[in-house]
Write an enzyme that holds these catalytic residues in place. Structure first.
Site, short mmCIF file in Angstrom:
data_model
loop_
_atom_site.label_atom_id
_atom_site.label_comp_id
_atom_site.label_asym_id
_atom_site.label_seq_id
_atom_site.Cartn_x
_atom_site.Cartn_y
_atom_site.Cartn_z
N GLU A 19 0.86 -1.19 0.00
CA GLU A 19 0.00 0.00 0.00
C GLU A 19 0.89 1.23 0.00
OE1 GLU A 19 -2.78 0.01 3.26
OE2 GLU A 19 -3.27 -2.12 3.02
N GLU A 34 -13.92 4.87 0.20
CA GLU A 34 -14.78 3.96 0.96
C GLU A 34 -15.42 4.73 2.12
OE1 GLU A 34 -12.75 -0.07 1.54
OE2 GLU A 34 -11.09 1.20 0.91
N LYS A 72 -15.49 3.01 5.93
CA LYS A 72 -14.30 2.58 6.64
C LYS A 72 -14.27 3.16 8.05
CE LYS A 72 -10.16 2.02 5.24
NZ LYS A 72 -8.79 2.30 4.76
N GLU A 132 -9.26 8.44 6.44
CA GLU A 132 -9.32 7.04 6.03
C GLU A 132 -10.34 6.76 4.92
OE1 GLU A 132 -7.65 4.37 6.41
OE2 GLU A 132 -6.21 5.09 7.88
#
Length: 479
Positions: free
Chosen positions: A269, A319, A322, A330
């Protein structure tokens, strides 16, 4: 054995072709495909996005059968994941590991034509914030999954790995050459690395220069990027002008120091968020990701490991569901917004000059839930209504330094109401904040702050539960 001239040429050609193929396998950029969204894009839409953008590899956090079905015969290499909450089961039952491999790997490789290359056993299981929760189960789970892959005849084609946060290693002097594994888990990490090495498997690490900047207000901003830092670190003649190189080479040193200097490394990542923090914005995300991609495309490695990197950008799409425990940012790591729209221009390959968005995505009608112009801001219903909306939807674009940080009080309330309204598919009951809300067809967005309209998904099953939740909410508010 002596070769004739023609044989020598043939052998050289084969070697060169093998080398070129190896470079191609490593060379393509990968992305992380996270699915913690209230309204995820259809898997077929995402796979088309991947192919349209020339993305050759994808890293998943589980093994969703619908996603794997969509990846059939796509030509995209896949890393499937075993979530941390399954590590205990995998560690304590070889039979469970066999069943997991049969269902989530073998079935898709043999009959489905899915090009699964890796199984990620856990996700950052040794984070210091987990307080050792997964330290006793990760290695046994890794061993059982490896044994299950071998028994299934997949030991050579599918490799295991453990995606680790960069906090599993450290340098007490801050010089990369002094890197070693974190003292309290050093023995365990050496066990795992030795096991990976014995099975020709890679070490996977997640590296986030953004977090360095987020956690330390005195961190030199330019050191987080790939150009412009005027005071590089000199480590015995090796020059580090960015924190990624320094971090990566700290891992290289840790591997070298413990006898595993040739172990392949995957950057599992790497990326930069676009909202939710004063340093999370479109401009800095574009600067970081393009800086990284320019180096990646050029095959420029690090001072200790020159040459092509193997990496997965984090992440493909935002997202909105999350956890925000690490921070509001995030939910905003995506190269694309939740509906598949590109956030900024980014070249991710020699032939890819800009990101290609999703096609065929349908949005809900152009309606927004906002605060009534006549609503009384002093009403005792305001605070609980906003709190409820933000607890059950996404308000991470509100706050200091965020995209919607410039809204006034009324704007903040309207944003919260609309977020809840959209997450719940614009059903009437989701814009019934007592005496405060109304639906409008006039877009309340500002130049900096977008009031989203959600995409259409199959959420019929959710709507019944919404009405129950809404009834309880209204009951509590009026109590």
């Amino acid at each position: 054995m002596e070769l004739k001239e023609g044989g020598k040429f043939t052998m050289c050609f084969v070697v060169l072709m093998f080398f070129a193929t190896s470079l191609l396998e490593v060379g393509g950029i990968g992305v992380n495909w996270g699915t913690q969204s209230t309204h995820p894009l259809p898997p077929s839409t995402v796979v088309k996005m991947l192919k349209d953008n020339g993305i050759q590899k994808v890293k998943l956090f589980d093994a969703d059968p619908n996603i794997l079905d969509a990846l059939k015969k796509s030509g995209i290499q896949v890393m499937v994941g075993i979530p941390n909450d399954l590590l205990y089961t995998m560690a304590n039952s070889f039979q469970a590991a066999q069943k997991w491999v049969a269902k989530n790997v073998s079935a898709h490789v043999s009959s489905g034509g899915v090009d699964i290359r890796y199984v990620a056993v856990g996700n950052e299981p040794f984070l210091s914030t987990y307080n050792g929760t997964f330290e006793s189960t990760t290695f046994p789970a890794l061993q059982n999954i490896q044994s299950a892959l071998v028994k299934a005849g997949l030991g050579n084609s599918v490799k295991v790995t453990v995606p680790s946060n960069a906090d599993v290693y450290e340098s007490l002097s801050s010089n990369p050459s002094d890197g070693d594994f974190r003292a309290n888990i050093r023995g365990l990490m050496i066990q795992i690395v030795k096991f990976l090495s014995q099975n020709n498997a890679p070490f996977t690490v997640n590296i986030y220069p953004f977090i360095s900047l987020y956690e330390d207000p005195n961190f030199p901003t330019d050191f987080a990027f790939f150009n412009g830092f005027s005071a590089p670190l000199n480590d015995n003649g090796k020059i580090y002008d960015n924190v990624f190189d320094a971090n990566y080479d700290t891992l290289v040193s840790a591997l070298n120091k413990n006898g595993f200097g040739n172990m392949p490394i995957i950057v599992g990542e790497i990326g930069w968020p676009t909202d939710g923090d004063r340093n999370g914005n479109l401009q800095l995300a574009q600067r970081f990701n393009q800086g990284f991609m320019t180096r990646f495309i050029a095959g420029k490695g690090t001072p200790m490991r020159p040459g092509p990197l193997d990496a997965y950008l984090f992440s493909l799409v935002d997202e909105d569901n999350k956890s925000i425990q690490p921070g509001n940012f995030e939910r905003h790591w995506g190269l694309f917004y939740f509906d598949g729209r590109p956030k900024y221009q980014l070249s991710i390959g020699s032939r890819i000059t800009g990101l290609v968005g999703a096609t065929g995505v349908a949005h809900l009608p152009k309606k927004w839930c906002i605060l009534k112009p006549s609503a009384n801001l002093n009403s005792d219903q305001v605070a609980p209504s906003v709190s409820y909306a933000c607890q059950n939807a996404d308000c991470t674009s509100l706050g200091y330094g965020t995209s919607c940080g410039g809204l006034d009080v009324r704007g903040n309330i309207s944003y919260a109401f609309n977020s809840y309204y959209q997450v719940n598919d614009q059903v009437d009951g989701a814009c019934k904040f007592p005496g405060l809300s109304t639906v409008t067809d006039r877009d309340p967005s500002t130049p900096d702050c977008t009031f989203q309209i959600m995409i259409q998904t199959d959420s019929a099953g959710k709507m019944g539960s919404l009405r129950i939740i809404q009834f309880v909410f209204l009951f509590l508010v009026f109590l």
